[in-house]
Design an enzyme around this catalytic site. Structure first.
Site, PDB file in Angstrom:
ATOM      1  N   LYS A  30      19.953 -72.396 -12.144  1.00 35.25           N
ATOM      2  CA  LYS A  30      20.941 -72.704 -11.117  1.00 35.25           C
ATOM      3  C   LYS A  30      22.338 -72.757 -11.714  1.00 35.25           C
ATOM      4  CE  LYS A  30      19.742 -75.539  -7.786  1.00 35.25           C
ATOM      5  NZ  LYS A  30      19.120 -76.822  -7.483  1.00 35.25           N
ATOM      6  N   ARG A  55      21.987 -82.187  -8.987  1.00 28.78           N
ATOM      7  CA  ARG A  55      20.750 -81.415  -8.819  1.00 28.78           C
ATOM      8  C   ARG A  55      20.173 -81.013 -10.160  1.00 28.78           C
ATOM      9  NH1 ARG A  55      20.757 -78.095  -3.617  1.00 28.78           N
ATOM     10  NH2 ARG A  55      22.650 -78.741  -2.568  1.00 28.78           N
ATOM     11  N   GLY A  99      11.652 -77.480  -5.449  1.00 33.30           N
ATOM     12  CA  GLY A  99      11.267 -78.760  -4.845  1.00 33.30           C
ATOM     13  C   GLY A  99      10.543 -79.702  -5.781  1.00 33.30           C
ATOM     14  N   MET A 113      11.665 -81.088  -8.667  1.00 30.21           N
ATOM     15  CA  MET A 113      12.461 -82.152  -9.270  1.00 30.21           C
ATOM     16  C   MET A 113      13.461 -82.703  -8.258  1.00 30.21           C
ATOM     17  SD  MET A 113      12.940 -80.841 -13.139  1.00 30.21           S
ATOM     18  CE  MET A 113      13.536 -79.262 -12.615  1.00 30.21           C
ATOM     19  N   ARG A 155      19.475 -66.636  -7.012  1.00 26.26           N
ATOM     20  CA  ARG A 155      18.453 -66.482  -8.055  1.00 26.26           C
ATOM     21  C   ARG A 155      17.600 -65.272  -7.698  1.00 26.26           C
ATOM     22  NH1 ARG A 155      15.015 -71.875  -6.316  1.00 26.26           N
ATOM     23  NH2 ARG A 155      14.533 -71.172  -4.231  1.00 26.26           N
ATOM     24  N   HIS A 197       8.934 -74.421   1.966  1.00 29.28           N
ATOM     25  CA  HIS A 197       8.184 -74.763   0.760  1.00 29.28           C
ATOM     26  C   HIS A 197       6.872 -73.995   0.678  1.00 29.28           C
ATOM     27  CE1 HIS A 197       5.297 -77.196  -1.576  1.00 29.28           C
ATOM     28  NE2 HIS A 197       6.321 -77.294  -2.397  1.00 29.28           N
ATOM     29  N   ARG A 252     -22.494 -54.097 -23.960  1.00 27.18           N
ATOM     30  CA  ARG A 252     -23.419 -55.138 -24.426  1.00 27.18           C
ATOM     31  C   ARG A 252     -24.844 -54.678 -24.156  1.00 27.18           C
ATOM     32  NH1 ARG A 252     -19.878 -57.206 -21.016  1.00 27.18           N
ATOM     33  NH2 ARG A 252     -18.252 -58.621 -21.761  1.00 27.18           N
ATOM     34  N   ARG A 312     -22.423 -52.505 -28.842  1.00 20.10           N
ATOM     35  CA  ARG A 312     -22.699 -53.663 -29.693  1.00 20.10           C
ATOM     36  C   ARG A 312     -24.203 -53.853 -29.820  1.00 20.10           C
ATOM     37  NH1 ARG A 312     -20.681 -59.467 -27.764  1.00 20.10           N
ATOM     38  NH2 ARG A 312     -22.400 -59.209 -26.298  1.00 20.10           N
ATOM     39  N   SER A 324     -13.403 -54.824 -33.911  1.00 22.64           N
ATOM     40  CA  SER A 324     -13.119 -55.190 -32.532  1.00 22.64           C
ATOM     41  C   SER A 324     -13.084 -56.707 -32.473  1.00 22.64           C
ATOM     42  CB  SER A 324     -14.191 -54.630 -31.603  1.00 22.64           C
ATOM     43  OG  SER A 324     -13.896 -54.997 -30.280  1.00 22.64           O
ATOM     44  N   CYS A 338     -12.104 -56.920 -27.579  1.00 18.90           N
ATOM     45  CA  CYS A 338     -13.045 -56.766 -26.471  1.00 18.90           C
ATOM     46  C   CYS A 338     -13.390 -58.099 -25.829  1.00 18.90           C
ATOM     47  CB  CYS A 338     -14.310 -56.036 -26.935  1.00 18.90           C
ATOM     48  SG  CYS A 338     -15.223 -56.938 -28.179  1.00 18.90           S
ATOM     49  N   TYR A 354      -6.239 -50.411 -29.481  1.00 17.66           N
ATOM     50  CA  TYR A 354      -6.588 -50.460 -28.056  1.00 17.66           C
ATOM     51  C   TYR A 354      -6.992 -51.866 -27.647  1.00 17.66           C
ATOM     52  CZ  TYR A 354     -11.468 -50.616 -29.509  1.00 17.66           C
ATOM     53  OH  TYR A 354     -12.652 -51.004 -30.074  1.00 17.66           O
TER      54      TYR A 354
END
Lengths: 921, 921
Positions: free
Chosen positions: B27, B96, B105, B107, B363, B485, B607, B663, B809, B876, B896
């Site tokens: 702000k 503020r 909203g 704080m 903002r 809100h 797997r 695997r 991996s 992985c 990767y």
């Protein structure tokens, strides 16, 4: 030009020396060193361990090796003026293994190599002793056939026995040269049948086959087992020593023997050894015939013990001192020279060929703990070594032996009066062992695995038995001397051992043994006294060692305790040298007191949860766990508070003036609850709740992986009131002790921190509570707040954590579990297999894995000190009393190690060694 | 000279600017920027976030702060020509909060500060509006009393209502200046009673109390909860903005409003906003009154939807465009300037004081996934931003929204025909949500925790509701606009949301709502369409999104799918920029095919054990486990072989031309066995063994900590025959596929390696088997052998392991468990508490913990590449599809990432962002 793989020695000089053990193996390096010293060794050469490593990597030999071997052989031929394979004047050689460290009997050896149908005749002519020549030939076929060609030894024995029957011969020596010639023919025929090929006649072929067999034997089963047991890496490899044969079996003017420059059992400074007339070296080591003493003094003592008259002794069992006084004199000169040169007790092998002494080996002798301490201290007194060197020569296991229990003299007196001491042998491995008799190594393993204490009884032991020996409390053999396999191996293992107990008649079939009128069956209890050689029927009461009697029990005065005196001297030196602090892990005032007496300088780990289990406390603890709300928990905690406080008062007093690190509650709460339906029902009744409610609560607390669950500071985060109560108990106790004028240094340790915010939150609770307590009591005490480093994340983020912590204590038990992903509770199923397969050379729960875990610890130390240079760092896992781990801690910059009370002296010693080793660099 | 803590703005210039968000908060930085741009902002100053951090560390303010604040205040007085606390010409200010990122909203804020018994009179005189002055005073006491002094708001409301009753006033505006003066007196008296002290009259005291309250509000419960949810670090702190008041409540020539430069729900390029005449700013955001549209177009549309005539609209609800055409024109200029300047969609707050426009905030606007993608692509087309910038603006969650299911049009048509669409509101958060109605946030949390899908229905939401909102599938409110809100927070969470659904009458007491004739009770199913604003009775069928219909189902043509087109354009850009490969975790041909369509370039984790559970296989697997010996195991494995081979054939075909990492068996064997007595009995019968035998076997395989037990390659070490069978299945399948002319790249992955020797041993088995298979089949395939890095020790010794591995991996699921010492199965009990208490800002199983785990991964990568520079490295674990983790992998040099098929586009996007961010540096 290829690398140098082959190193010559002999004729007063050598290409190698004693410092080249890694390359030449212990045997090769010391043969070279002896040659350099001008000590008579038969000439020969060593093929380096690099060739073994190369061989295992490539399954072939490196280029240039063959040429180098042949050249070396030529040089040896020149030195002895014989020729390998020459029918007229043949050179025979021995081919022996030899690793960096001695692995007695584990690998293969071939003697008399180079003999064949032609050279045997030459040998006969040359020695004018055809019987010797043919006996050598048949021995060679038998040994080579077994070791190199893989034929079962007993099959050769069978053929030999057949022939003896045919010839009406009782013993081998009854066979004539002609008979042995016939035997050689039968052997050769048999080999042809077995292997489908002729027994190799070409000496060079024999040589390469034997070299190959020695390298292969590095990976035979018993060598691997030995390496596991002694944590010898698989990739060291063995060297091969090829040495011109000298013959101890050339007649009565020939002999072979072994000797120690000091007594390996007690450390007493006296030359000591055994020899066999007309025999080859292996006969002594194998312990098949009971050998004769080298010195007159020992010979007389032996005769006395065996009820043999001086006359009989002199004629039948003379000492070397009497039998060959010139050779004896030369041997004494050699041993003195060697001990002085190596500055340590030596274990020697020698052969006398027709009156001429040849040294075949020298090495630093294995010894018992008692001997190690005595020799080290004596040598300092003699000015041979410095106290620093003395310290470096004592191993942790040596100290353990000094502290281990002995038989209760009263109980032993009683056994004596009841005539239960039924046999006596040679005290080869000191100690007091009691157990059930087994006669087979496999049984020893099996019985021990199911928790039985066993004594392994054998005629003699052989390398195949080592696993069984390791499982037994003690070893008893009927045959063999102080240098037999059983004696050497047992001493190495720190096992109680009696050998050469000739009175025993062992019946393997019936699984029983007899001595005089006593019959002992498999499973019967016996006790063996490794300090005296006595074998006693029944289970003898074991009492604390001298050291423990003086230090802990106070039942013996220091002046009456010579062993204790040496121990104390050593510990004094150790404390002078070491820089690392040594604390103890203790949860009770009693343990704390014991640890103080062993030299602990504080407590590194006081586990508060052990206190939770005692007596009525568990009830209050369970109330706390089962409480529905904060209110209920606080009520239950209030009951525990005074009890915890009392414990801490006791511990603080026992550790007056020393720091005490107290770990906050660590285990998951379900560990405090019952688990069987029956126990749950009982507790439910007691607590006035329903079975179902309690059962549900127990179930809800169960975890899939409790090791990784809701425990450690996670409990304190969820239930800050537990941390509050424990802090209060610690500080109230500290204030009370301080008010009595006793110095107190509490260190509050938060367990299982993985994130600095966990420690921050717990620190807030502790400091808030401390402020309250101090205000209430109108008194303050200094205290520290620190944390266990027992999660990888804690080490990896130690820079953050150290900003909140005043000390770190590495909890290497848990840290090993998480770093390896290995649960100590479950690893039993496959960890032995991992050791067996050589994946780990040592159980990572025993010694710090320096490569993996060590790296993590280093990161933790470096990062921790990077943000908090004054951070106090210790270790409180069980590794804290293991020498290699203690040394690692020293090198890594720890302030202290902490271990169980009985390991404190070992840690002090290791810490001193680490400091000395560092200085040497 | 002390540090600079205070930054002035106003009068066409400022000491700060938009780049100083970390220091001034969003702000403050943007107010400064607007001032610099010459946009009308009321003058004021910002106290930096450093002061907040200092305050939380020291519980006091830094030296020099007070002086700087007073100096700044003096400057503001000069600019507005008023004086703080001056009875004649008083300056009032707003105080503020403002953190780095917007926390709407969460704080505290205090308006009208500086008013007191004296200045109120001056204000009345000066404005010639005593009612306004006294209304401001009573509002101030109410707000300050609540926010700063901690008095319950409702108590002030109660006093207000009493007075209204006494005065016969229906609404607040019926109260006169005198009434309000009386109200102020009652408020002051009440404050004195509540707090035992007078309401502060000194404006400076008010100021410091308010500053303090704003700093304190950084750690109020809802702010903390918001930070957890959005992974905002606790130590950022908030700035405090003190700004001269401008009044939107000075009469009908005054107003306050909010606006978006483009539609935050759809991304459509149109100015869009709402305002309230004669109101203060908070009234709009709180959504208490339904506001009026800013543009004429929106106003007409709104009227049409609400059945309001053009005449009525014009007189009662005119647009700003009509009501204040000059101000509207200025506002349009300002918004265009701001959007162009910030080059992104802006969310604006403004106040009109007596016809003069003041901007209070700008903002970057929160937006839905649809809007994010549309705006980004539009702005590229408009030449406002580059494709790189477009990529950087899309979050993973945005893509998720594009891929998430929508309502089935058929089902919706049916609902329409059945008149089940009973209400319509503003589509504030797009999506399709269906669930049971709850009316309280706590219920939403509770019901969701037990697995129910809920829609949270409220009159309006408030910051206290955010946890409940997060638990709900969707949010429906009766009041509030697109900027209320509920709307803002729901969009931020990616939740489906409808607001301002005025037809609803909610009865919290009865827990039901009514709209026209429809009554919906708590627990009834409703469906809400966040794209249209429709509220439908019953559970509507949900179908795949456009993207999924086009890509995966093939039920929609790309040209008919505008959302898909944008998606495809974005993905194209992402692929152009990214360097990191993206693979998928898939165990079946079907998953593999889906992943390919989402752009996966291979399988990073297949797997094999999942296959073990399918159909009859489990029977053979159990036979294998229960086999007494190797023979039996091999027999059972032979049955599994052809089935595994078939699976691999399918997967290889689906991934033609791409690598497939398989695997080897990973979970502990007991996972394949039944556990209840009943199941055991059944299986025992099936297998023809006794119940006891099977029960014993099951028991013997149980582990205390299975996560750290006999699993992963430890199985392959114990039972090499399993590794053999799996290798055989993989390579036989590969050869078969290759023979069909399809390219195949198998990568065999050994799990849970902690020591290089484990991998060496498994590699030997694999290579031996491969040789056999290749010989048998007369065909070879290229394949790699690598390992998971999922134990800390593996990372720490990666230099050793990399010498045997062709790829690594990182299995970050397990690696997180061991690094944190945290079992995923058990952490549920305390991990939420840890997030709550701010120990972890984000669940470490969701995003890679870069500080701890990240350090370990870096060590693993560096060490691995140090001995094997060509080492292929991937991840992985489930982190492979989480944007911050993907970026970490890019930065750490991975080749990767691999993730579940539906996360592949998110990983591609994140990988592109990582590459762009790197390039920007």
């Amino acid at each position: 030009m290829s690398r140098k793989f082959v190193y010559l020695f002999g004729g007063g000089s050598a290409e190698g020396n004693a410092s080249m053990k890694d390359l030449l193996g212990g045997k090769g390096a010391n043969l070279a060193e002896m040659a350099n010293l001008g000590i008579p060794v038969p000439p020969g050469f060593t093929i380096s361990t690099e060739v073994c490593t190369y061989y295992y990597k490539n399954k072939s030999y490196p280029e240039g090796l063959e040429e180098q071997v042949l050249n070396a052989l030529k040089k040896v031929e020149e030195m002895v003026n014989k020729k390998f394979g020459d029918p007229e004047n043949p050179l025979l050689v021995s081919v022996r293994s030899g690793a960096r460290v001695s692995m007695p009997g584990m690998m293969d050896t071939v003697l008399n190599l180079g003999i064949n149908d032609e050279t045997v005749e030459g040998l006969a002519k040359l020695t004018n002793n055809p019987r010797f020549a043919w006996d050598s030939y048949r021995r060679f076929i038998q040994m080579f056939g077994n070791v190199v060609m893989g034929i079962d030894s007993s099959k050769f024995e069978h053929i030999l026995n057949e022939l003896k029957k045919e010839k009406g011969a009782k013993v081998d020596t009854d066979l004539t040269a002609e008979d042995l010639k016939e035997l050689v023919n039968r052997y050769k025929k048999f080999v042809r049948e077995e292997k489908g090929e002729d027994f190799p006649q070409d000496p060079y072929k024999q040589l390469w086959m034997a070299i190959n067999a020695v390298f292969e034997s590095w990976n035979n089963e018993r060598a691997i087992a030995y390496r596991r047991m002694h944590q010898i890496p698989d990739d060291w490899g063995t060297a091969v020593n090829i040495v011109a044969m000298v013959y101890g079996n050339m007649g009565d003017d020939s002999a072979t023997g072994v000797a120690f420059t000091r007594d390996p059992a007690t450390g007493k400074k006296k030359f000591f050894g055994e020899f066999l007339i007309n025999a080859q070296g292996e006969d002594v080591v194998a312990g098949i015939r009971t050998p004769q003493a080298i010195t007159l003094e020992d010979s007389r003592k032996w005769a006395e013990e065996h009820g043999i008259s001086e006359e009989e002794r002199k004629s039948k069992y003379p000492s070397l001192e009497e039998y060959m006084p010139e050779v004896y004199k030369e041997l004494v000169e050699v041993y003195k020279k060697l001990e002085k040169h190596y500055r340590d007790m030596q274990d020697l092998e020698f052969t006398i060929e027709r009156g001429k002494l040849w040294m075949l080996q020298t090495r630093t002798g294995k010894r018992t703990g008692f001997a190690a301490v005595n020799i080290a201290i004596d040598m300092v007194d003699e000015g041979l070594i410095t106290p620093e060197e003395a310290i470096l020569r004592i191993e942790g296991d040596h100290l353990t032996q000094l502290m281990n229990p002995i038989f209760d003299p009263e109980d032993k007196k009683k056994a004596k009066s009841e005539n239960r001491i039924f046999a006596k042998g040679l005290p080869a491995g000191p100690g007091a062992a009691t157990g059930k008799v087994v006669f087979f190594a496999e049984d020893a393993e099996e019985w021990a695995a199911r928790g039985e204490k066993v004594i392994l009884v054998r005629e003699e032991t052989s390398p195949e038995d080592i696993k069984g020996m390791n499982s037994a409390e003690g070893i008893l053999t009927a045959r063999g001397g102080m240098t037999s396999h059983a004696a050497v191996v047992a001493r190495g293992m720190g096992k109680t051992c009696i050998v050469g107990c000739g009175a025993l008649e062992i019946d393997y079939e019936k699984r029983e043994m007899k001595a005089k009128d006593t019959i002992i069956k498999e499973g019967d209890w016996i006790s063996i006294d490794g300090n005296t050689g006595e074998v006693i029927k029944g289970q003898l009461k074991v009492i604390p060692s001298e050291v423990v009697q003086v230090l802990i029990e106070g039942t013996l005065k220091p002046e009456d305790a010579p062993v204790y005196q040496k121990f104390a001297k050593l510990m004094k030196w150790a404390d002078d040298f070491r820089k690392l602090g040594v604390r103890t892990n203790a949860d009770t005032p009693k343990d704390s007191a014991v640890a103080r007496k062993f030299g602990a300088e504080g407590i590194g780990l006081c586990r508060t949860e052990h206190m939770f289990f005692e007596g009525e406390r568990i009830q209050a603890v369970r109330e706390m766990i089962l409480a529905e709300d904060l209110e209920g928990r606080k009520k239950a905690l209030a009951k525990i508070l005074p009890m915890q406080r009392e414990d801490f008062i006791g511990i603080f007093k026992a550790m007056a003036g020393f720091p005490v690190t107290i770990r906050l509650l660590d285990p998951p709460l379900h560990e405090f609850l019952p688990h069987t339906d029956e126990e749950i029902k009982e507790l439910a009744d007691e607590m006035g709740i329903t079975f179902d409610d309690l059962k549900n609560k127990v179930e809800s607390l169960k975890e899939m992986n409790p090791m990784l669950g809701h425990r450690g500071c996670r409990l304190g985060i969820s239930y800050p009131e537990i941390t509050e109560m424990q802090t209060r108990a610690i500080l109230e106790a500290a204030i009370e002790v301080k008010k009595e004028g006793i110095e107190v240094e509490p260190e509050i340790m938060v367990p299982l921190v993985g994130h600095y915010k966990e420690l921050e939150l717990q620190k807030e609770v502790i400091e808030k509570t401390a402020k309250e307590v101090f205000e209430e009591k109108g008194e303050e005490v200094d205290y520290l707040i620190g944390t266990m480093i027992e999660l990888p994340r804690a080490a990896l983020t130690a820079d953050e954590i150290a900003q909140t912590a005043q000390f770190f204590s590495f909890g290497t038990n848990d840290l090993t579990q998480t770093t390896f992903g290995l649960s100590r509770d479950d690893a039993g199923k496959f960890l032995p297999e991992y050791i067996e397969k050589g994946i780990y050379t040592v159980d990572p729960f025993v010694a710090i894995d320096q490569k993996g875990l060590g790296e993590l610890i280093k990161i933790g130390v470096e990062k921790g000190r990077s943000t908090n240079p004054n951070l106090k760092i210790g270790i409180c896992g069980e590794h804290g009393g293991e020498p290699s781990s203690v040394k690692f801690c020293h090198r890594t910059g720890f302030n202290y190690v902490s271990c169980s009370p009985y390991r404190v002296p070992i840690a002090r010693l290791a810490a001193a060694q680490a400091a000395i080793e560092e200085k040497k660099k």
